[in-house]
Motif scaffolding. Structure first.
Motif, PDB file in Angstrom:
ATOM      1  N   ASP A 173       4.284   6.222  -3.484  1.00 57.60           N
ATOM      2  CA  ASP A 173       4.238   6.825  -2.151  1.00 57.60           C
ATOM      3  C   ASP A 173       3.955   8.320  -2.263  1.00 57.60           C
ATOM      4  OD1 ASP A 173       4.741   4.436  -0.861  1.00 57.60           O
ATOM      5  OD2 ASP A 173       6.845   4.868  -0.443  1.00 57.60           O
ATOM      6  N   CYS A 200       4.184   8.243  15.147  1.00 59.42           N
ATOM      7  CA  CYS A 200       4.567   7.370  14.036  1.00 59.42           C
ATOM      8  C   CYS A 200       6.069   7.148  14.116  1.00 59.42           C
ATOM      9  CB  CYS A 200       4.175   7.989  12.685  1.00 59.42           C
ATOM     10  SG  CYS A 200       5.213   9.379  12.175  1.00 59.42           S
ATOM     11  N   ARG A 221       2.398   4.702   0.931  1.00 57.49           N
ATOM     12  CA  ARG A 221       2.581   5.314   2.246  1.00 57.49           C
ATOM     13  C   ARG A 221       2.658   6.828   2.117  1.00 57.49           C
ATOM     14  NH1 ARG A 221       8.066   2.721   3.291  1.00 57.49           N
ATOM     15  NH2 ARG A 221       8.129   3.328   1.136  1.00 57.49           N
ATOM     16  N   THR A 222       2.403   7.490   3.221  1.00 57.36           N
ATOM     17  CA  THR A 222       2.585   8.933   3.297  1.00 57.36           C
ATOM     18  C   THR A 222       3.757   9.202   4.224  1.00 57.36           C
ATOM     19  OG1 THR A 222       0.225   9.312   2.951  1.00 57.36           O
ATOM     20  CG2 THR A 222       1.496  11.134   3.866  1.00 57.36           C
ATOM     21  N   VAL A 223       4.800   9.823   3.653  1.00 61.95           N
ATOM     22  CA  VAL A 223       6.037  10.085   4.393  1.00 61.95           C
ATOM     23  C   VAL A 223       6.224  11.593   4.505  1.00 61.95           C
ATOM     24  CG1 VAL A 223       8.542   9.772   4.419  1.00 61.95           C
ATOM     25  CG2 VAL A 223       7.064   7.945   3.521  1.00 61.95           C
ATOM     26  N   ASN A 240       2.624   7.954   7.811  1.00 59.05           N
ATOM     27  CA  ASN A 240       3.093   6.619   8.161  1.00 59.05           C
ATOM     28  C   ASN A 240       4.499   6.677   8.735  1.00 59.05           C
ATOM     29  OD1 ASN A 240       1.384   6.097   5.342  1.00 59.05           O
ATOM     30  ND2 ASN A 240       0.878   4.757   7.053  1.00 59.05           N
ATOM     31  N   SER A 241       5.245   7.732   8.378  1.00 51.11           N
ATOM     32  CA  SER A 241       6.623   7.885   8.822  1.00 51.11           C
ATOM     33  C   SER A 241       7.019   9.354   8.693  1.00 51.11           C
ATOM     34  CB  SER A 241       7.534   7.011   7.954  1.00 51.11           C
ATOM     35  OG  SER A 241       8.872   7.129   8.350  1.00 51.11           O
ATOM     36  N   LYS A 297       0.832  -1.194   0.000  1.00 52.73           N
ATOM     37  CA  LYS A 297       0.000   0.000   0.000  1.00 52.73           C
ATOM     38  C   LYS A 297       0.875   1.256   0.000  1.00 52.73           C
ATOM     39  CE  LYS A 297      -3.408   2.286   2.834  1.00 52.73           C
ATOM     40  NZ  LYS A 297      -3.887   2.432   4.196  1.00 52.73           N
ATOM     41  N   LYS A 335      -1.841  12.283   8.816  1.00 51.23           N
ATOM     42  CA  LYS A 335      -1.891  10.819   8.926  1.00 51.23           C
ATOM     43  C   LYS A 335      -0.637  10.165   8.317  1.00 51.23           C
ATOM     44  CE  LYS A 335      -6.944  10.742   8.964  1.00 51.23           C
ATOM     45  NZ  LYS A 335      -7.034  12.029   9.525  1.00 51.23           N
TER      46      LYS A 335
END
Length: 162
Positions: free
Chosen positions: A33, A146, A5-7, A116-117, A3, A114
């Motif tokens: 991403d 996170c 990701r949002t970094v 992810n990292s 999936k 939101k």
């Protein structure tokens, strides 16, 4: 491929934050991403910002040049890295500007966006300066909800060669 990701990347356009950006693009970002540059400005006492509490709207890469009203810097090196990762890995790139204390606002951004990292650079402050000024990276590692990666910048001894 999993999936997307949002970094988030803490960006103050210093050498340390540019190192964090390069490290993220080289080691973390995969196809599809989403990268969000998070820039925190000091609040201006003379002018109340419309987005002071919530931060600016997300600014897509295509609009970075027209985003001076939010305080983004059009740094050619940063823009080149972001443009390249957008084209080569299909990453979606945006930026968001907050106003206030960088430690608190980076942690707020984790929740708000939101993430992810989160990746931040380390300025390599000595013990005394870190105690007196506080370490943004240390605060974020301790308080963000996170995973946080702290990227050390290039050592100052390598740049002092004759």
């Amino acid at each position: 491929m999993g999936k997307a990701r949002t970094v988030g990347i803490g960006m103050d356009y210093s050498a340390a934050s540019k190192s964090a950006l390069r490290w993220t693009v080289d080691n973390l970002i995969e196809e599809g991403d989403r990268i969000i540059l998070i820039h925190v400005e000091q609040p201006k006492a003379t002018r109340k910002h419309l987005f002071e509490d919530t931060g600016s709207p997300l600014i897509p890469l295509e609009e970075f040049n027209a985003s001076k009203q939010y305080g983004l810097t059009n740094d050619p090196e940063v823009l080149d890295i972001l443009d390249t990762v957008s084209r080569t890995k299909g990453a979606k790139v945006a930026a968001k500007v907050y106003w206030g204390d960088p430690r608190e606002k980076l942690c707020d951004a984790v929740q708000d966006l939101k993430l992810n990292s989160l990746v931040v650079g380390s300025r390599g402050l000595g013990l005394l300066k870190r105690v007196l000024l506080g370490s943004v990276s240390n605060y974020v590692v301790t308080n963000a909800s996170c995973p946080v990666t702290v990227v050390k910048g290039a050592s100052s001894t390598s740049s002092s060669k004759p």
